[in-house]
Design an enzyme around this catalytic site. Structure first.
Site, PDB file in Angstrom:
ATOM      1  N   ASP A 232     -10.718   3.295   4.742  1.00  0.00           N
ATOM      2  CA  ASP A 232     -11.354   1.842   4.593  1.00  0.00           C
ATOM      3  C   ASP A 232     -12.891   1.883   4.946  1.00  0.00           C
ATOM      4  OD1 ASP A 232      -9.041   0.133   4.280  1.00  0.00           O
ATOM      5  OD2 ASP A 232      -8.622  -0.266   6.400  1.00  0.00           O
TER       6      ASP A 232
ATOM      7  N   GLN B  18      -4.122  -1.498   9.984  1.00  0.00           N
ATOM      8  CA  GLN B  18      -4.156  -2.819   9.232  1.00  0.00           C
ATOM      9  C   GLN B  18      -4.618  -3.778  10.085  1.00  0.00           C
ATOM     10  OE1 GLN B  18      -3.140  -3.513   5.941  1.00  0.00           O
ATOM     11  NE2 GLN B  18      -4.105  -5.462   6.414  1.00  0.00           N
TER      12      GLN B  18
ATOM     13  N   LYS C 232       0.878  -1.193  -0.024  1.00  0.00           N
ATOM     14  CA  LYS C 232      -0.034   0.031   0.099  1.00  0.00           C
ATOM     15  C   LYS C 232       0.776   1.253  -0.096  1.00  0.00           C
ATOM     16  CE  LYS C 232      -3.696  -2.395   2.227  1.00  0.00           C
ATOM     17  NZ  LYS C 232      -4.381  -2.720   3.568  1.00  0.00           N
TER      18      LYS C 232
END
Ligand code: NAD
Length: 285
Positions: A118, A95, A51
């Site tokens: 997200d 994460q 990412k």
């Protein structure tokens, strides 16, 4: 037809790179993602590194904040609060999975909804369900973009989603059923308690599989001519495989995503999209 997620992701990433450089030129602000990695999970380390590399290639800044697995919920919450208040940070990504000692929901709810790239915060989930999203979760957004860009019609079509996770199954089922481009489908959401799963899956014109079981979906679950989207990722001795038995299903399907090179690359591209959007929202007049 092979649905080449890698190629579609590359063109989306190049569009985002152009939009990012225009944004920087007009606003004088560089979009920035803050990634938070807790512990040493090897897969998570790879995902976060990918990412960050993708951010770099698109001209988006990224910082990595590492905490040890035993850091505790309050230390992680303190970090999230600091990032929430840092005006140079536009997107925050924690994460997953987090260590068992930390309640993921408490962390995800602590992220500023305007930086929630997200799209897991309840406010953003609610907006998505209402068809007025601020951010769209990355993997489902990638799947929808793949369908739109490969000109696979969803309107009026019968879609079956297998798997009801908050990250993939539930949001993609909702999005494909919502009004608008890449939506308007008739959606059935299947899960571990579904009875007659094979028969329901065989009704699908578009079958989306996100269950986390290697090569679970075989030819007996696929209608000839169906479009098959495989979200699963599993490391095996023979390399990466998905939730779909690709060799058995590919001859039947009119289009299918490979693993690797299908949905995975699109997830990363959409994170960039959301980070740029977060910077645009923070800097809109
Ligand atoms: P999860 O483990 O959170 O949820 C699995 C879902 O599948 C559950 O809702 C469960 O009810 C359902 N399920 C499990 N066994 C079933 C069965 N036998 N029959 C019917 N339903 C069943 O899954 P997730 O987070 O959505 O991840 C699914 C897979 O997708 C994993 O392999 C994961 O690694 C992968 N994944 C890939 C990406 C990507 O970018 N490509 C992103 C997220 C997840």
């Amino acid at each position: 037809m092979l649905l080449d997620g890698k190629a579609v992701a590359a063109s989306i990433r190049s569009e985002i790179a152009d939009a990012t450089s225009e944004f920087i030129a007009t606003r004088g602000v560089t979009p920035k993602l803050a990634a938070v990695l807790v512990g040493e999970n090897p897969a998570s380390q790879v995902y976060v590194r990918n990412k960050q590399r993708a951010c770099d290639a698109a001209g988006i800044g990224s910082d990595l904040h590492r905490l040890t697995a035993d850091c505790g919920e309050s230390e992680l919450l303190r970090l999230v609060t600091t990032l929430n208040h840092d005006p140079s940070v536009h997107g925050i990504l924690v994460q997953l999975p987090l260590p068992d000692s930390i309640q993921s929901q408490r962390i995800l709810q602590a992220i500023d909804p305007n930086k929630d790239v997200d799209a897991f915060h309840p406010e953003n989930v609610g907006r998505l369900v209402q068809g007025k999203p601020r951010f769209v979760p990355c993997t489902p957004q990638g799947i929808q973009q793949l369908l739109i860009r490969q000109k696979i019609e969803t309107s009026g079509r019968r879609v079956v989603v297998i798997g009801r996770s908050d990250i993939v199954g539930k949001p993609i089922a909702c999005m494909l059923g919502n009004r608008g481009v890449g939506g308007d489908a008739t959606v059935t959401l299947c899960h571990s308690r579904t009875i007659n799963l094979n028969a329901i899956a065989r009704q699908a014109e578009i079958l989306i599989v996100a269950i986390g079981r290697p090569q679970f979906v075989g030819a007996d679950m696929v209608k000839p001519g169906a479009v098959v989207i495989d979200v699963g990722i599993h490391r095996t001795d023979e390399g990466l495989v998905g939730d779909v038995d690709f060799d058995a299903v590919a001859p039947l399907a009119s289009a299918i995503t490979p693993v690797p090179g299908g949905v995975g690359p699109l997830t990363v591209a959409m994170l960039l999209q959301n980070t740029l959007r977060a910077a645009q929202l923070a800097n809109s007049e």
